[in-house]
Design an enzyme around this catalytic site. Structure first.
Site, short mmCIF file in Angstrom:
data_model
loop_
_atom_site.label_atom_id
_atom_site.label_comp_id
_atom_site.label_asym_id
_atom_site.label_seq_id
_atom_site.Cartn_x
_atom_site.Cartn_y
_atom_site.Cartn_z
CE LYS A 1 5.07 -8.48 0.52
NZ LYS A 1 4.60 -8.69 -1.12
CB CYS B 1 13.84 4.87 -4.94
SG CYS B 1 15.34 4.11 -5.02
CD GLU C 1 8.72 7.64 -5.18
OE1 GLU C 1 7.81 7.43 -4.49
OE2 GLU C 1 9.94 7.64 -5.14
CD GLU D 1 17.18 3.07 2.61
OE1 GLU D 1 18.13 3.14 3.48
OE2 GLU D 1 16.92 4.06 1.99
P1 NAP Z 1 5.15 -0.35 -1.88
O1 NAP Z 1 3.82 -0.11 -2.60
O2 NAP Z 1 5.26 0.32 -0.73
O3 NAP Z 1 5.42 -1.83 -1.61
C1 NAP Z 1 6.83 -2.38 -1.27
C2 NAP Z 1 6.76 -3.74 -0.64
O4 NAP Z 1 5.80 -3.68 0.55
C3 NAP Z 1 6.03 -4.85 -1.30
O5 NAP Z 1 6.60 -5.92 -1.24
C4 NAP Z 1 4.45 -4.83 -1.08
O6 NAP Z 1 3.78 -5.83 -1.21
C5 NAP Z 1 4.76 -4.65 0.49
N1 NAP Z 1 3.57 -4.25 1.31
C6 NAP Z 1 2.64 -3.23 0.82
N2 NAP Z 1 1.73 -3.08 1.97
C7 NAP Z 1 2.27 -3.64 2.93
C8 NAP Z 1 1.93 -3.80 4.47
N3 NAP Z 1 0.80 -3.08 4.98
N4 NAP Z 1 2.79 -4.35 5.29
C9 NAP Z 1 3.82 -4.87 4.91
N5 NAP Z 1 4.36 -4.94 3.62
C10 NAP Z 1 3.39 -4.28 2.51
O7 NAP Z 1 6.10 0.16 -2.99
P2 NAP Z 1 6.39 -0.53 -4.47
O8 NAP Z 1 5.23 0.16 -5.33
O9 NAP Z 1 6.55 -1.98 -4.56
O10 NAP Z 1 7.75 0.12 -4.83
C11 NAP Z 1 7.71 1.76 -5.18
C12 NAP Z 1 8.53 2.42 -4.11
O11 NAP Z 1 9.63 2.08 -3.66
C13 NAP Z 1 8.65 4.08 -4.59
O12 NAP Z 1 8.05 4.85 -3.56
C14 NAP Z 1 10.07 4.14 -4.30
O13 NAP Z 1 10.56 5.22 -4.25
C15 NAP Z 1 10.48 3.08 -3.29
N6 NAP Z 1 11.94 2.64 -3.35
C16 NAP Z 1 12.64 2.93 -2.57
C17 NAP Z 1 14.13 2.73 -2.77
C18 NAP Z 1 14.95 3.29 -1.64
O14 NAP Z 1 15.93 2.48 -1.63
N7 NAP Z 1 14.88 4.20 -1.11
C19 NAP Z 1 14.36 1.54 -3.57
C20 NAP Z 1 13.39 1.20 -4.55
C21 NAP Z 1 12.13 1.72 -4.54
P3 NAP Z 1 2.92 -5.96 -2.68
O15 NAP Z 1 3.92 -5.89 -3.70
O16 NAP Z 1 2.18 -7.31 -2.60
O17 NAP Z 1 1.95 -4.82 -2.62
#
Ligand code: NAP
Ligand code: MG
Length: 504
Positions: free
Chosen positions: A180, A289, A390, A255
């Site tokens: 997804k 990130c 963050e 992650e």
């Molecule tokens: P996010 O809001 O947590 O979303 C990540 C993914 O999870 C998206 O596909 C999202 O879908 C999905 N999701 C949301 N709610 C969910 C639920 N209840 N159950 C299952 N899946 C769900 O994060 P983001 O805003 O896309 O990305 C930014 C974050 O990612 C930052 O905190 C960043 O630090 C972190 N990040 C970490 C790394 C690492 O390797 N540590 C790398 C890159 C990014 P939708 O798009 O439909 O909301």
């Protein structure tokens, strides 16, 4: 059919077929740099689509598991070659859907290429090991086995690299996949599916379901037939997924967020540190990130460093990443831009000094996208929210420090533990920093960003849950160890007991 036209017609990829959402609903995705640029129309899926994709992955699993790994590897080599052939087109698509500048989008596709070849190489290794048994005429070995249907949930900031890291490790190990993608960036995952399709991956081995976290992500990760979940995203969502997966003890790889620090010591090459800070803070518009969002600078050099940093930040060209000469693209969405603007207000209220940026940019063509000026705060203290939380945007914070020890203490004072770096010419302090930083990734005399695919990637504390992506470590997530003993003595031999019976 060009990729562009194909995307407008494409849907979910389930069991080797391109399908609309069961509900028939769709949504538009537009470029964050230009609202007039329609990137694609995608299915707004739900439970029924998740069920179909998991069923397809489950059906495809036994055959894929039993396909020899070197044969699986050939498909990944082919995928790597197709990605290489289409790199430019894929990078342009990514810049349109996500906003990162073209050079960085090419880098994102290159990571997928690198991962394809790394994973393919593992097809002829996937080493277990043999070891002597403690008993005579007994053979001992351990092998890796795939786990089953793997659910991948990915963020928007690395639209192809992160899906590739996860999927290629899972595939080479013999698992099947339902992915997804983030709602903001489905196109790159659709493109990746097309690459796998052309490379000859059998139907059902790689499935894509596009839709929201609540409607698709949640039912996917909690599905009984899903045996592994690999998630990259925010710590809040990761925590929710962790709780949802706990009752079934599902293998779960998380992650999550970061609040990464560069420690710049009094003997640092200040110009080099400024270059590293600019790249780490404003590359990908700060939406990494591993972004360098905290700059801990020794008070001896903080004046010089800050002046040079601000001067450089002011020269950065903000605009549509498709155009040449642009350094910083838009935020991925208006929501993300609002978050950044909110944090700038918080920083000002907390008493940090706004040294440059701090505002939305909307003059001329910029009015069509979600642009924000590269922003530097100075005179910040470690307890401020802008120093701890963050932000995920083009904002960095200079925190003066009195000593190496204080720098380490502040670096480690946040909830996250992803990446860190030190600038120094003193080898003793460099090695002490390597040991003391509470992070999964560390750099010396280089920024907090710049991971290479053959090393483990991930963090500690609230960034991760003990697993890693990429490298050989990434394959651990998608395999279980099996220890096998073969006794060819023809009699009952009791481990620990017969081993220690004294010979009469
Ligand atoms: P996010 O809001 O947590 O979303 C990540 C993914 O999870 C998206 O596909 C999202 O879908 C999905 N999701 C949301 N709610 C969910 C639920 N209840 N159950 C299952 N899946 C769900 O994060 P983001 O805003 O896309 O990305 C930014 C974050 O990612 C930052 O905190 C960043 O630090 C972190 N990040 C970490 C790394 C690492 O390797 N540590 C790398 C890159 C990014 P939708 O798009 O439909 O909301
Ligand atoms: Mg969009």
């Amino acid at each position: 059919m060009s990729t562009e036209v194909a995307l407008r017609l494409s849907g979910n990829f389930i069991g080797g077929e391109w399908l609309p959402a069961a509900s028939g609903r769709t949504f538009e995705n537009r470029s964050p740099a230009d609202a007039d640029d329609l990137v694609g129309v995608f299915p707004e899926s739900g439970l029924e689509d998740v069920e179909a994709a998991v069923a397809a992955a489950r059906k495809a699993y036994p055959r894929w598991r039993d396909t020899p790994a070197p044969r699986r590897a050939e498909i990944l080599y082919a995928a790597g070659a197709i990605l290489t052939r289409d790199k430019e087109e894929l990078a342009r698509l990514m810049t349109r859907e996500m906003g990162k500048v073209l050079a960085e989008a090419r880098g994102d596709v290159q990571e997928a290429i690198d991962m394809a070849f790394l994973a393919a190489g593992e097809g002829r290794r996937l080493f277990g090991y043999t070891t002597p048994s403690e008993l005579p005429n007994k053979f001992a070995m351990c092998v890796r086995q795939p786990i089953g249907v793997s659910a991948l949930v990915t963020p928007w900031n690395f639209p192809m690299a992160i899906p590739a890291w996860k999927s290629m490790a899972a595939l080479i190990a013999g698992n099947t996949i339902v992915i997804k993608p983030a709602t903001d960036t489905p196109a790159s995952v659709v493109a990746l599916a097309r690459v796998f399709e052309e490379a000859g991956l059998p139907p059902g081995v790689f499935n894509v379901v596009i839709g929201s976290g609540g409607e698709v992500g949640d039912p996917l990760v909690t599905h009984d037939d899903v045996k592994v979940v690999s998630f990259t995203g925010s710590t809040d969502v990761g925590r929710r997924i962790s709780a949802a997966c706990a009752p079934t003890f599902k293998r779960l790889h998380l992650e999550m967020g970061g609040k990464n620090a560069i420690l710049i010591l009094d003997d640092a090459d200040v110009d080099l540190a400024v270059e590293g800070a600019v790249w780490g803070a404003f590359g990908t518009t700060g939406q990494r990130c591993t972004a360098s969002s905290r700059l801990l600078v020794h008070e001896e050099v903080v004046g010089e460093f800050t002046d040079k940093l601000v001067a450089r930040a002011r020269t950065l060209q903000v605009g549509n990443g498709l155009e040449p000469g642009i350094d910083v693209g838009p935020l991925v969405s208006e929501r993300q831009r609002e978050t950044v603007a909110r944090y700038v207000e918080i920083g000002k209220r907390e008493g940090a000094t706004l040294l440059c940026g701090g505002e939305k940019l909307a003059a001329g063509d910029l009015s069509r996208g979600f642009f924000f000026a590269p922003t530097v705060f100075g005179d910040a203290t470690p307890d401020m929210r802008i120093s701890r939380e963050e932000i995920f945007g083009p904002v960095t914070t200079v925190i003066p420090v009195e000593s190496f020890e204080e720098g380490i203490r502040i670096a480690n004072s946040v909830e996250y533990g992803l990446s860190g770096s030190v600038y120094t010419r003193d080898v003793d302090r460099a090695f002490r920093a390597m040991r003391e930083f509470e992070t999964g990734i560390f750099y010396v005399n280089s920024s907090t960003i710049g991971a290479e695919v053959h090393l483990p990637f991930g963090g500690i504390k609230n960034t991760g849950n003990g697993h890693r992506e990429a490298g050989i470590a990434g394959i651990e997530v998608f395999t279980e160890w099996k220890s096998i003993y073969v006794d060819f003595s023809g009699r009952l031999q009791r481990a620990q007991i017969d081993t220690h019976e004294s010979a009469e």
